[in-house]
Enzyme design. Structure first.
Site, mmCIF file in Angstrom:
data_model
loop_
_atom_site.group_PDB
_atom_site.id
_atom_site.type_symbol
_atom_site.label_atom_id
_atom_site.label_comp_id
_atom_site.label_asym_id
_atom_site.label_seq_id
_atom_site.Cartn_x
_atom_site.Cartn_y
_atom_site.Cartn_z
ATOM 1 N N GLY A 140 -38.942 37.682 110.108
ATOM 2 C CA GLY A 140 -39.300 38.523 108.973
ATOM 3 C C GLY A 140 -40.484 39.411 109.316
ATOM 4 O O GLY A 140 -40.852 39.583 110.485
ATOM 5 N N THR A 154 -46.301 33.778 98.241
ATOM 6 C CA THR A 154 -46.558 34.085 99.645
ATOM 7 C C THR A 154 -47.031 32.805 100.315
ATOM 8 O O THR A 154 -47.088 31.744 99.693
ATOM 9 C CB THR A 154 -47.632 35.176 99.791
ATOM 10 N N CYS A 155 -47.417 32.921 101.578
ATOM 11 C CA CYS A 155 -47.853 31.719 102.286
ATOM 12 C C CYS A 155 -49.160 31.169 101.732
ATOM 13 O O CYS A 155 -49.481 29.997 101.948
ATOM 14 C CB CYS A 155 -47.994 31.999 103.778
ATOM 15 N N GLY A 206 -43.157 37.511 111.216
ATOM 16 C CA GLY A 206 -42.748 37.278 112.592
ATOM 17 C C GLY A 206 -42.875 38.529 113.440
ATOM 18 O O GLY A 206 -43.310 38.474 114.601
ATOM 19 N N GLY A 214 -39.181 32.846 113.471
ATOM 20 C CA GLY A 214 -39.050 33.648 112.259
ATOM 21 C C GLY A 214 -39.011 35.123 112.609
ATOM 22 O O GLY A 214 -39.792 35.592 113.440
ATOM 23 N N GLN A 270 -45.386 42.512 99.778
ATOM 24 C CA GLN A 270 -44.899 41.312 99.097
ATOM 25 C C GLN A 270 -44.861 41.520 97.587
ATOM 26 O O GLN A 270 -43.945 41.043 96.909
ATOM 27 C CB GLN A 270 -45.783 40.124 99.471
#
Length: 448
Positions: free
Chosen positions: A186, A52-53, A189, A184, A116
């Site tokens: 997704g 993930t981020c 976003g 973005g 996720q």
């Protein structure tokens, strides 16, 4: 027996220890590619990757802990040791439960991590990475994440990194002129667009696939437009605030993107990052990354602390259940193997006895019943020993039992002990089992 004696080994590189640069370095090209690379290692039985981020994590099922760490160098080899958390079997399981519950997130209790993890699970399953060990562990983690959010208030308030980014922009007075840009389309976003729509009058949504951007633009209740990525430079010149959350492998912005912009604040929550490192040196550009969100999320963390304590209790409860489940399954597999081996020997000896003498049907039934009783009595004590060993985490005893009672052991075509017993002495067999094993089998091990 592949998967019967393996254990989970995991590594975690997250925002807790690693910088944004280090997170970017640790990440593989994709979760799918990471799992395929891990499974290419012959020591790896199962594998999953979660990227993930703000975290990169990998888990493998292996028979040897060091083999697992070596395989997971896919993530760790290019980052300093002090940003890597290495985990054994139980540590990995507890950590997965905590991650799914949102206890390890920048935004305590945020919902996105659960989705996720589901995606990572489906990706790994799609390439053959999920076996019995990870199936139980990951599905239990997802269950814990669901319980945490339905039974507590862990996800009330700021519930995502995207909404935290909007709060940061609001605190920094970057939403005053009424136009914002989301890059973005997704999940992140979408969340950013929803949060921004409550703060600005006009929204621009840019994405490589324009129909996806159009879907987001149509979903908000303000003036919103969709555009392709090649229109970003013009969009930046119109916006005072940007949230970038693509999953692109390439940087979406370059320095030239900001040549005609006015004052603009950008929150880059993409992984890898969308904004080049030198952009924040431009006088009109302010760039915030994940580290900058800490100040915003600290307030939320404090508010959710009581809920977090309740979630910790859920994690403890479900963790204990999971360990019991693993122990029971592993002991049952070994016990089943033991009985299969004994049944093979019994069947061979009964056939030999019945063919050597003229028994009528009633006598044959007596012989078979006697053989069944002997097998049951012989295996009663080893069965109890194995269940006790599982409860006490005595996996060496269980591993020895797996070797000793291999289904091929004692087969009618085998005049000598199988290959796996070479080098094994009678003393290697746990006491509770050695006393109950027929002398003929013990003699064959001693002679070898």
């Amino acid at each position: 027996m592949r998967g019967d004696t393996g254990a989970i080994v995991g590594v975690c590189i997250s925002h807790e220890r690693a910088s944004v640069d280090q997170l970017e370095t640790a990440a593989a090209d994709s979760e799918r590619h990471a799992v395929e690379s891990l499974l290419a290692n012959p020591a790896v039985e199962e594998a999953i990757a979660l990227q993930t981020c703000n975290r990169t994590e990998g888990y493998v099922v292996v028979s040897d802990h060091e083999d697992g760490l070596e395989a997971l160098e896919l993530f760790t080899r290019a980052v300093p040791d002090d940003v890597v958390v290495e985990m054994g079997h139980e540590e990995s399981l507890r950590h997965l439960l905590r991650v799914a519950a949102g206890l390890e997130s920048i935004v305590l209790g945020e919902d996105q991590i659960l989705g996720q993890l589901r995606t990572a699970y489906e990706t790994a399953r799609g390439v053959g990475g999920i076996g019995p060990m990870l199936e139980d562990g990951v599905t239990k983690a997802i269950h814990v994440g669901e319980r945490a959010r339905t039974e507590t208030k862990i996800n009330e308030g700021v519930v995502s990194i995207a909404s935290a980014a909007v709060r940061l922009l609001k605190q920094e007075s970057s939403l005053t002129d009424g136009t914002a840009l989301v890059v973005g389309a997704g999940e992140m976003g979408q969340l950013a667009a929803e949060a921004l729509s409550e703060e600005v009058d006009r929204l621009l949504v840019a994405n490589r696939t324009v129909p996806h951007a159009e879907h987001i633009a149509e979903s908000v209740d303000i003036d919103a437009s969709a555009l392709a990525l090649d229109g970003i430079e013009a969009a930046v010149s119109e916006a005072s605030a940007v949230i970038s959350a693509t999953g692109s492998g390439d940087q979406v912005f370059d320095i030239g993107t900001f040549s005609d912009s006015g004052d603009v604040s950008i929150v880059d929550i993409a992984q890898p990052r969308d904004v080049p490192a030198g952009a924040d040196r431009l006088p009109s550009v302010t760039v915030y990354d994940l580290d900058a969100l800490e100040s915003v999320t600290a307030e939320t963390r404090n508010k959710r602390q009581r809920a977090a304590e309740a979630v910790e209790r859920i994690v403890d409860e479900e963790f204990d259940r999971l360990l019991t489940q693993y122990k029971r399954k592993r002991a049952d597999r070994v016990i089943s193997t033991m009985y299969e081996s004994a049944e093979q020997v019994k069947a061979a000896e009964i056939n030999s006895a019945l063919s050597a003498a003229d028994f009528d049907d009633e006598q044959a039934e007596v012989v078979e019943a006697m053989a069944d009783a002997i097998v049951s009595q012989i295996l009663a004590a080893p069965t109890k020993s194995l269940r006790d060993a599982a409860e006490e985490d005595d996996w060496s005893t269980i591993h020895t039992a797996l070797q000793l009672f291999d289904p091929d052991f004692g087969g009618p075509d085998q005049a000598t002990p199988p290959e796996f017993t070479k080098g094994m002495s009678v003393e290697d067999i746990p006491d509770g089992m050695r006393d109950e094993i027929p002398n003929a089998m013990l003699d064959r091990l001693s002679d070898d």
